[in-house]
Write a protein that holds these residues in place. Structure first.
Motif: not given
Length: 754
Positions: A127-151
């Motif tokens: 997924n590329n959810t974090l890349e398109r967001s304004s949140l501060t994130y890391s490479d590790i966060d891209k492996l987490s549930i945070s990278n799943i788009p809403t809904g």
């Protein structure tokens, strides 16, 4: 945010630190001069002799066998070779079951990690959810549930895996609870005769104007347990006596030090100054000074001993009551003795080594007040620590600091500084904050009045776990997230803040990974080096030791330290269960911790630690309950996280998980916990019957005679120790009752004159 490279640098630093500890340990452990530091358990068992007694002069102190330096990691396979039954015989059931906690972590998290990395990590990564967001994130966060788009319908994967992880964890917990309960019952049935199997502690003995506490206890049990009562030992308030004896031991150590110093240099007698810390004051002869202090203390000890043994006010309304059979003791310990449930309170006596004698002198009526005071104090202690914890967590996000304090950016961005601060410093700072906490919590538990060392450690462990849950876990998430996303919060509308918090929870995985590496990898590896006991032993050996007995007393084998070790393990269970679904990348770090700690502590238990007591794994219900709490917390946090992701269809199904988990806990509590709090009468009768058949002429009274005598009476002066045995040497039936009322003994005793 930390990148994978930063985590790699931190991992390399901690791996190198652990390897350095192992290398230093490998060199130090094979030196003959350190043999008593790294193998004290075998010396205490009388199965190892000092290598200093044989060989050439140099080889007494330095190992000249260079082949042994090459095999510097051979202690690891050696630690795993001893079978568990032999380990129980060697170190006790408490130590063996404590090791099973680490193995339990491996049993739970290795299969979970396999499933997480084969199923959930690909779902999160693609997924590329974090890349398109304004949140501060890391490479590790891209492996987490945070990278799943809403809904997204992909949240069904996390829902299903939450059920799988919960069912697997419950299955392993049930299986382990069943095994440990069977081990405990087998241990109690097969172990040798112990005084606590026949002894009950009775407290809150009601006052009687006509009889002493000793006479009152004797007549009560002669009437109510006529066929099984054997003897009793009243409890003395010997705390002042004990302090004098301890002070004399300390003064004796100083006298030995100066005598040894004088023997090395007879031309000059040592002197000291009598002022504060010996820095100023009159200069006096050190040997004469401490000799006179010991003589004075000896007189004070004799006077205090006479006072304790002859003054009725020194006798507490409590006694250790021994019975002729285990069955009789089990009936007494597990039943109500009087129609008034607040008097004649009985419980199993702790093992003699397990008794914390100072707290037996606390009146029973004060215990509730003391525990209320400690509860209030612990509340303030827990939430006072939120302030430094919040500051520590701010170090976990360098980018956030740079935005808030831009003038520090040139320093932070220097080569190596950024990786060191983000990957190493937060865990070290937090570890320093927590360094003095166990001592404070143990003081609190002692103030509450628990009467056994095992109960003190279990109570301190419970508080330590709660403290870490509030401050290290919740404090890290709340304080760290708030600092990290402060700028976003200011510029967002109110209804967007819960969503930001939900997304930010998995982003604290970076901090917890560094904490696991510092505390769980390098910290546990440092345990095997035993640097502090090594230094203290050699200082004592040089300044105080004159005989082999002195050298044995200079050894400090230490113990497992359940009050600090078990809460630390539980924190890793909590982190693993919470982040298994949210950020699976954390799981390998936890697995490395459990595997490394299992090998290290198995080695220490076999060769070093000398457990102070044996509780028969009475702590396991607490271990089980805390893992259940961690499981429920993980489910609730996942439920809250998914609610911010607009996963409306999947979130309600998670409500079932906490309900099922609580039901599972109640089932295990009813099925297995009785084995840890009660002693079955059937088992007691079987043990008694076998013992009568094997030893028909056993002198049980002689075996129990001095078991529960206050140790200070034994250590102060053996020649006077008979004074504490009077109650044991009297035949119970020879003392007629003096009571005019029958409030506590409503029926006349057939053994007395009433």
């Amino acid at each position: 945010m930390a990148t994978l490279n930063d985590i790699g640098v931190a991992a390399a630093i901690n791996i190198l630190s652990a390897f350095a500890f192992f290398l230093a340990f490998a060199i130090l452990r094979i030196q003959p001069v350190n043999d008593r530091v790294y193998f004290p358990k075998w010396y205490l068992k009388g199965l190892r002799s000092s290598p200093l007694a044989n060989g050439a002069f140099v080889s007494k102190f330095v190992n000249l066998d260079f082949r042994s330096y090459v095999r510097f990691l051979n202690w690891m396979p050696a630690a795993l070779q001893m079978p568990e039954p032999e380990l129980i015989d060697h170190a006790g059931l408490d130590s063996a079951v404590y090791l099973r906690i680490y193995m339990l972590g491996l049993k739970i998290f290795v299969p979970i990690a396999f499933l997480a990395f084969t199923i959930m990590v690909p779902v999160n990564w693609t997924n590329n959810t974090l890349e398109r967001s304004s949140l501060t994130y890391s490479d590790i966060d891209k492996l987490s549930i945070s990278n799943i788009p809403t809904g997204s319908r992909r949240f069904w994967t996390h829902l299903v895996m939450a059920y799988v992880f919960t069912f697997w964890t419950c299955y392993v917990l049930k299986r382990e609870y069943e095994i440990v309960a069977a081990m405990r019952l087998h241990f109690l049935a097969s172990e040798q005769r112990r005084p606590d199997q026949f002894t009950v502690l009775v407290r809150n003995v009601p006052p009687d104007p006509d009889e002493s506490v000793s006479e009152l206890v004797e007549h009560f049990f002669l009437v109510n347990h006529p066929d099984h009562y054997l003897s009793h030992q009243v409890v003395y308030n010997a705390n002042n006596f004990s302090k004098l004896v301890d002070e004399k031991k300390q003064i004796q150590n100083w006298l030995d030090f100066y005598q040894n110093k004088y023997e090395r240099n007879p031309s000059r007698r040592p002197s000291l100054k009598t002022g504060f810390l010996g820095l100023w004051g009159n200069s006096v002869d050190a040997i004469d000074f401490y000799t006179s202090k010991i003589e004075r203390l000896s007189r004070d000890i004799s006077a205090e001993r006479e006072k304790v043994t002859n003054n009725p006010k020194s006798i507490m309304p409590a006694a250790f009551v021994s019975f002729k059979t285990r069955w009789g003791a089990a009936v007494c310990a597990q039943t109500q003795q009087s129609r008034n449930p607040t008097i004649w309170l009985t419980e199993w006596a702790p093992e003699p080594r397990d008794v914390y004698w100072e707290n037996l002198a606390i009146p029973f009526v004060f215990l509730t007040i003391r525990r209320l005071i400690v509860a209030v104090a612990f509340f303030f202690l827990t939430f006072f620590f939120m302030i430094p914890i919040a500051f520590v967590q701010s170090l976990a996000n360098i980018e956030g600091i740079e935005k808030a304090l831009p003038f520090l950016k040139p320093i932070i961005e220097m080569k190596g500084i950024k990786s060191f601060i983000q990957g190493f410093l937060p865990g070290i700072a937090l570890k320093i904050f927590l360094l003095f906490l166990p001592t404070i919590l143990m003081i609190m538990s002692k103030f509450e009045g628990y009467i056994s060392l095992s109960a003190l450690e279990r109570r301190s462990a419970s508080r330590y776990y709660f403290f870490q849950f509030i401050n290290v876990f919740l404090g890290s998430i709340i304080a760290g997230t708030a600092f990290q996303q402060l700028n976003n919060f200011i510029h967002q509308s109110t209804n967007q803040i819960p969503k930001t918090i939900g997304v930010s929870i998995p982003m604290k995985a970076t901090f917890f990974i560094t904490y696991i590496m510092v505390d769980g990898w390098a910290g546990v590896a440092g345990e095997i080096l035993r640097l502090k006991p090594l230094i203290i032993y050699h200082l004592k050996n040089f300044f105080l030791v004159k005989t082999e007995k002195d050298r044995e007393e200079a050894m400090d084998p230490g113990t497992i330290g359940f009050n600090t070790g078990e809460p630390q393990i539980q924190l890793y269970f909590l982190l693993g269960l919470v982040y298994a679904v949210v950020t699976p990348i954390l799981l390998p770090f936890i697995i490395v911790f459990f595997g490394l700690a299992y090998v290290i502590y198995r080695h220490q238990i076999i060769n070093v630690y000398n457990q102070e007591y044996e509780s028969g794994a009475a702590f396991w219900p607490d271990v089980h309950a805390r893992i259940i709490v961690a499981l429920i917390v993980s489910q609730l946090l996942l439920m809250g996280l998914l609610s911010t992701k607009e996963a409306a269809q999947s979130t309600p199904l998670l409500i079932t998980l906490p309900v099922l988990t609580i039901w599972f806990h109640r089932f295990c509590k009813g099925r297995y916990e009785p084995a840890f709090v009660r002693y079955p009468l059937q088992e007691a009768m079987m043990k008694d019957t076998l013992e009568r058949a094997r030893e028909p002429n056993l002198n049980l009274k002689g075996f129990l005679q001095s078991a529960y005598t206050h140790p200070v009476f034994k250590s102060a002066d053996d020649s006077e120790s008979d004074i504490t045995m009077e109650e044991w040497e009297q035949e119970p039936a020879l003392i007629p009752t003096k009571r005019t009322s029958r409030r506590c003994t409503p029926l006349p005793s057939k053994h007395s004159g009433s």
